[in-house]
Design a protein around this motif. Structure first.
Motif, PDB file in Angstrom:
ATOM      1  N   VAL A  62       0.812  -1.212   0.000  1.00  0.00           N
ATOM      2  CA  VAL A  62       0.000   0.000   0.000  1.00  0.00           C
ATOM      3  C   VAL A  62       0.848   1.266   0.000  1.00  0.00           C
ATOM      4  CG1 VAL A  62      -2.015  -1.068   1.076  1.00  0.00           C
ATOM      5  CG2 VAL A  62      -0.260  -0.044   2.514  1.00  0.00           C
ATOM      6  N   GLU A  63       2.158   1.124   0.216  1.00  0.00           N
ATOM      7  CA  GLU A  63       3.016   2.296   0.285  1.00  0.00           C
ATOM      8  C   GLU A  63       4.345   2.039  -0.407  1.00  0.00           C
ATOM      9  OE1 GLU A  63       1.047   3.704   4.443  1.00  0.00           O
ATOM     10  OE2 GLU A  63       3.192   3.884   4.257  1.00  0.00           O
ATOM     11  N   ILE A  64       4.907   3.105  -0.935  1.00  0.00           N
ATOM     12  CA  ILE A  64       6.227   3.023  -1.559  1.00  0.00           C
ATOM     13  C   ILE A  64       7.192   3.779  -0.649  1.00  0.00           C
ATOM     14  CG2 ILE A  64       7.608   3.595  -3.579  1.00  0.00           C
ATOM     15  CD1 ILE A  64       5.019   3.195  -5.206  1.00  0.00           C
ATOM     16  N   HIS A  65       8.247   3.083  -0.249  1.00  0.00           N
ATOM     17  CA  HIS A  65       9.182   3.582   0.756  1.00  0.00           C
ATOM     18  C   HIS A  65      10.535   3.877   0.129  1.00  0.00           C
ATOM     19  CE1 HIS A  65      11.240   3.743   4.625  1.00  0.00           C
ATOM     20  NE2 HIS A  65      12.090   2.834   4.200  1.00  0.00           N
ATOM     21  N   HIS A  66      11.170   4.954   0.582  1.00  0.00           N
ATOM     22  CA  HIS A  66      12.544   5.265   0.195  1.00  0.00           C
ATOM     23  C   HIS A  66      13.474   4.483   1.121  1.00  0.00           C
ATOM     24  CE1 HIS A  66      10.488   8.694  -1.615  1.00  0.00           C
ATOM     25  NE2 HIS A  66      11.524   8.758  -2.439  1.00  0.00           N
ATOM     26  N   LEU A  84       5.867  -1.594   0.215  1.00  0.00           N
ATOM     27  CA  LEU A  84       5.644  -2.187   1.532  1.00  0.00           C
ATOM     28  C   LEU A  84       4.171  -2.143   1.914  1.00  0.00           C
ATOM     29  CD1 LEU A  84       8.549  -0.449   3.494  1.00  0.00           C
ATOM     30  CD2 LEU A  84       8.555  -2.748   2.505  1.00  0.00           C
ATOM     31  N   CYS A  85       3.787  -3.087   2.768  1.00  0.00           N
ATOM     32  CA  CYS A  85       2.471  -3.024   3.400  1.00  0.00           C
ATOM     33  C   CYS A  85       2.569  -1.994   4.528  1.00  0.00           C
ATOM     34  CB  CYS A  85       2.065  -4.397   3.941  1.00  0.00           C
ATOM     35  SG  CYS A  85       3.099  -4.994   5.310  1.00  0.00           S
ATOM     36  N   ARG A  86       1.451  -1.631   5.107  1.00  0.00           N
ATOM     37  CA  ARG A  86       1.446  -0.611   6.162  1.00  0.00           C
ATOM     38  C   ARG A  86       2.308  -1.028   7.356  1.00  0.00           C
ATOM     39  NH1 ARG A  86       2.128   4.131   6.862  1.00  0.00           N
ATOM     40  NH2 ARG A  86       1.502   4.890   8.865  1.00  0.00           N
ATOM     41  N   ARG A  87       2.185  -2.296   7.766  1.00  0.00           N
ATOM     42  CA  ARG A  87       2.933  -2.780   8.936  1.00  0.00           C
ATOM     43  C   ARG A  87       4.446  -2.675   8.708  1.00  0.00           C
ATOM     44  NH1 ARG A  87       5.343  -7.352   9.780  1.00  0.00           N
ATOM     45  NH2 ARG A  87       5.820  -8.054  11.866  1.00  0.00           N
ATOM     46  N   CYS A  88       4.912  -3.162   7.561  1.00  0.00           N
ATOM     47  CA  CYS A  88       6.354  -3.112   7.277  1.00  0.00           C
ATOM     48  C   CYS A  88       6.835  -1.680   7.112  1.00  0.00           C
ATOM     49  CB  CYS A  88       6.673  -3.948   6.036  1.00  0.00           C
ATOM     50  SG  CYS A  88       6.515  -5.738   6.319  1.00  0.00           S
ATOM     51  N   HIS A  89       5.980  -0.800   6.577  1.00  0.00           N
ATOM     52  CA  HIS A  89       6.374   0.596   6.432  1.00  0.00           C
ATOM     53  C   HIS A  89       6.532   1.244   7.805  1.00  0.00           C
ATOM     54  CE1 HIS A  89       5.805   4.797   4.561  1.00  0.00           C
ATOM     55  NE2 HIS A  89       7.036   4.388   4.345  1.00  0.00           N
ATOM     56  N   GLU A  90       5.650   0.920   8.736  1.00  0.00           N
ATOM     57  CA  GLU A  90       5.789   1.445  10.092  1.00  0.00           C
ATOM     58  C   GLU A  90       7.077   0.934  10.741  1.00  0.00           C
ATOM     59  OE1 GLU A  90       2.199   0.592  12.239  1.00  0.00           O
ATOM     60  OE2 GLU A  90       1.025   1.970  10.998  1.00  0.00           O
ATOM     61  N   LEU A  91       7.396  -0.346  10.524  1.00  0.00           N
ATOM     62  CA  LEU A  91       8.647  -0.900  11.052  1.00  0.00           C
ATOM     63  C   LEU A  91       9.858  -0.197  10.448  1.00  0.00           C
ATOM     64  CD1 LEU A  91       7.869  -4.737  11.026  1.00  0.00           C
ATOM     65  CD2 LEU A  91       8.107  -3.257  13.038  1.00  0.00           C
TER      66      LEU A  91
END
Length: 111
Positions: A62-66, A84-91
């Motif tokens: 759901v999100e694209i992370h740098h 990333l999914c929301r959980r992994c992005h928060e991590l």
């Protein structure tokens, strides 16, 4: 006025913009505008590369992370983006950020 070059790995030569420092602010704004355009261009290819799945755990992305944060002079080049999914992005932004970043770099090396 004094400031130092950010000496963290991957940030060689990156100078933060200083409030009230005209040249630094203009350079930062120009770099940010250029990187924002690159991000818009690379979001879809990053998502397609991942098949719409979190590249860390396999859940729907759901999100694209740098991987290297833009605040640490990371760019929006395709090699620095990970879906990333929301959980992994928060991590990735939490206390384990450094370990997650190393893991993401390993994932990108496999491309």
């Amino acid at each position: 006025m004094s400031f130092r070059v950010d000496d963290r790995p991957g940030n060689a030569g990156c100078l933060p913009a200083l409030a009230g420092h005209e040249e630094g602010g203009l350079a930062m704004n120009k770099r940010k505008r250029r990187d924002d355009a690159l991000y818009r261009k690379n979001r879809l290819p990053a998502y397609e590369r991942a098949g719409g799945l979190c590249e860390s755990c396999g859940a729907p992305a759901v999100e694209i992370h740098h991987i290297v944060f833009r605040s640490h002079c990371g760019t929006s080049g395709l090699d620095n983006l990970i879906c990333l999914c929301r959980r992994c992005h928060e991590l990735a932004h939490g206390p384990q950020a450094r370990q997650m970043r190393e893991r993401f770099k390993e994932i990108r090396k496999g491309d």
